[in-house]
Design a protein around this motif. Sequence first.
Motif, PDB file in Angstrom:
ATOM      1  N   ARG A  32      25.956  -2.912  23.818  1.00 53.46           N
ATOM      2  CA  ARG A  32      27.077  -3.220  22.923  1.00 53.46           C
ATOM      3  C   ARG A  32      27.125  -2.249  21.742  1.00 53.46           C
ATOM      4  NH1 ARG A  32      28.259  -9.132  20.512  1.00 53.46           N
ATOM      5  NH2 ARG A  32      27.165  -9.583  22.429  1.00 53.46           N
ATOM      6  N   GLU A  33      25.967  -1.876  21.211  1.00 50.89           N
ATOM      7  CA  GLU A  33      25.916  -0.965  20.068  1.00 50.89           C
ATOM      8  C   GLU A  33      26.514   0.392  20.422  1.00 50.89           C
ATOM      9  OE1 GLU A  33      23.089  -2.486  21.332  1.00 50.89           O
ATOM     10  OE2 GLU A  33      23.208  -4.176  19.947  1.00 50.89           O
ATOM     11  N   VAL A  34      26.274   0.846  21.628  1.00 48.92           N
ATOM     12  CA  VAL A  34      26.821   2.136  22.075  1.00 48.92           C
ATOM     13  C   VAL A  34      28.337   2.029  22.213  1.00 48.92           C
ATOM     14  CG1 VAL A  34      26.875   3.831  23.960  1.00 48.92           C
ATOM     15  CG2 VAL A  34      24.691   2.864  23.191  1.00 48.92           C
ATOM     16  N   LEU A  35      28.816   0.938  22.808  1.00 47.26           N
ATOM     17  CA  LEU A  35      30.268   0.749  22.917  1.00 47.26           C
ATOM     18  C   LEU A  35      30.907   0.731  21.529  1.00 47.26           C
ATOM     19  CD1 LEU A  35      30.403  -2.009  25.659  1.00 47.26           C
ATOM     20  CD2 LEU A  35      31.191   0.354  25.893  1.00 47.26           C
ATOM     21  N   HIS A  36      30.289   0.006  20.609  1.00 48.03           N
ATOM     22  CA  HIS A  36      30.825  -0.074  19.248  1.00 48.03           C
ATOM     23  C   HIS A  36      30.894   1.312  18.608  1.00 48.03           C
ATOM     24  CE1 HIS A  36      30.794  -0.731  14.896  1.00 48.03           C
ATOM     25  NE2 HIS A  36      31.562  -1.756  15.198  1.00 48.03           N
ATOM     26  N   GLU A  37      29.843   2.082  18.756  1.00 49.63           N
ATOM     27  CA  GLU A  37      29.818   3.422  18.175  1.00 49.63           C
ATOM     28  C   GLU A  37      30.920   4.306  18.757  1.00 49.63           C
ATOM     29  OE1 GLU A  37      26.916   7.285  18.368  1.00 49.63           O
ATOM     30  OE2 GLU A  37      25.955   5.331  18.159  1.00 49.63           O
ATOM     31  N   VAL A  38      31.097   4.267  20.060  1.00 48.56           N
ATOM     32  CA  VAL A  38      32.122   5.080  20.724  1.00 48.56           C
ATOM     33  C   VAL A  38      33.519   4.668  20.268  1.00 48.56           C
ATOM     34  CG1 VAL A  38      33.198   5.592  22.957  1.00 48.56           C
ATOM     35  CG2 VAL A  38      30.714   5.652  22.727  1.00 48.56           C
ATOM     36  N   VAL A  39      33.773   3.362  20.217  1.00 40.22           N
ATOM     37  CA  VAL A  39      35.096   2.874  19.804  1.00 40.22           C
ATOM     38  C   VAL A  39      35.369   3.212  18.343  1.00 40.22           C
ATOM     39  CG1 VAL A  39      36.492   0.794  19.443  1.00 40.22           C
ATOM     40  CG2 VAL A  39      35.202   1.084  21.570  1.00 40.22           C
ATOM     41  N   ALA A  40      34.388   2.999  17.480  1.00 34.67           N
ATOM     42  CA  ALA A  40      34.569   3.298  16.057  1.00 34.67           C
ATOM     43  C   ALA A  40      34.774   4.793  15.821  1.00 34.67           C
ATOM     44  CB  ALA A  40      33.369   2.803  15.257  1.00 34.67           C
ATOM     45  N   ARG A  41      34.094   5.610  16.593  1.00 34.12           N
ATOM     46  CA  ARG A  41      34.169   7.058  16.400  1.00 34.12           C
ATOM     47  C   ARG A  41      35.428   7.665  17.025  1.00 34.12           C
ATOM     48  NH1 ARG A  41      29.801   9.241  19.573  1.00 34.12           N
ATOM     49  NH2 ARG A  41      31.380   9.208  21.195  1.00 34.12           N
TER      50      ARG A  41
ATOM     51  N   ARG B 173      31.832  -0.331  35.253  1.00 32.98           N
ATOM     52  CA  ARG B 173      31.027   0.856  34.922  1.00 32.98           C
ATOM     53  C   ARG B 173      30.372   0.753  33.540  1.00 32.98           C
ATOM     54  NH1 ARG B 173      36.228   4.801  34.654  1.00 32.98           N
ATOM     55  NH2 ARG B 173      37.227   3.717  32.946  1.00 32.98           N
ATOM     56  N   TYR B 174      30.815  -0.187  32.729  1.00 33.92           N
ATOM     57  CA  TYR B 174      30.245  -0.365  31.395  1.00 33.92           C
ATOM     58  C   TYR B 174      29.250  -1.520  31.327  1.00 33.92           C
ATOM     59  CZ  TYR B 174      34.084   2.692  30.272  1.00 33.92           C
ATOM     60  OH  TYR B 174      34.958   3.742  30.255  1.00 33.92           O
ATOM     61  N   ALA B 175      28.966  -2.142  32.442  1.00 42.20           N
ATOM     62  CA  ALA B 175      28.113  -3.332  32.470  1.00 42.20           C
ATOM     63  C   ALA B 175      26.749  -3.093  31.836  1.00 42.20           C
ATOM     64  CB  ALA B 175      27.948  -3.833  33.899  1.00 42.20           C
ATOM     65  N   ASP B 176      26.188  -1.925  32.031  1.00 45.29           N
ATOM     66  CA  ASP B 176      24.850  -1.639  31.517  1.00 45.29           C
ATOM     67  C   ASP B 176      24.845  -0.875  30.196  1.00 45.29           C
ATOM     68  OD1 ASP B 176      23.658  -2.904  33.706  1.00 45.29           O
ATOM     69  OD2 ASP B 176      23.777  -1.079  34.908  1.00 45.29           O
ATOM     70  N   VAL B 177      26.018  -0.630  29.644  1.00 43.33           N
ATOM     71  CA  VAL B 177      26.101   0.095  28.369  1.00 43.33           C
ATOM     72  C   VAL B 177      25.851  -0.909  27.239  1.00 43.33           C
ATOM     73  CG1 VAL B 177      27.588   1.444  26.839  1.00 43.33           C
ATOM     74  CG2 VAL B 177      27.749   1.746  29.326  1.00 43.33           C
TER      75      VAL B 177
END
Length: 111
Positions: A21-30, A15-19
């Motif tokens: 990397r910058e968005v994933l990084h932001e979500v994880v960091a936040r 489900r994260y294939a099209d997300v």
Amino acid sequence: MTAHDYKEMAAQLDRYADVPREVLHEVVARDGLCFWAFDRAEMPELSGEDSPDRELAALLCAGCPVIDHCRELELRTAGPDTVGVWGALPDTDRRALYPVWLRRRHGGEAR
């Protein structure tokens, strides 16, 4: 963990294939509940009987709302060179998960 577990984990990450990397990084960091957020003096002793790294990963990531985001980000970023605890898995489990994830995502081709 078994190969079957890795197949299920890799499928869950689809489900994260099209997300981006910058968005994933932001979500994880936040939203991530990372190791630095804990008072190390309050960390319980690990039994170390089965797998201290798995026990540590489960303890450090317990209740984190972005475990899958974190796991996806680490697989993309470090791949087989992963170290430490990310996505509630120790590096040994992520190294075993990586080729399964890669085959699902890219047909087994290295990026």
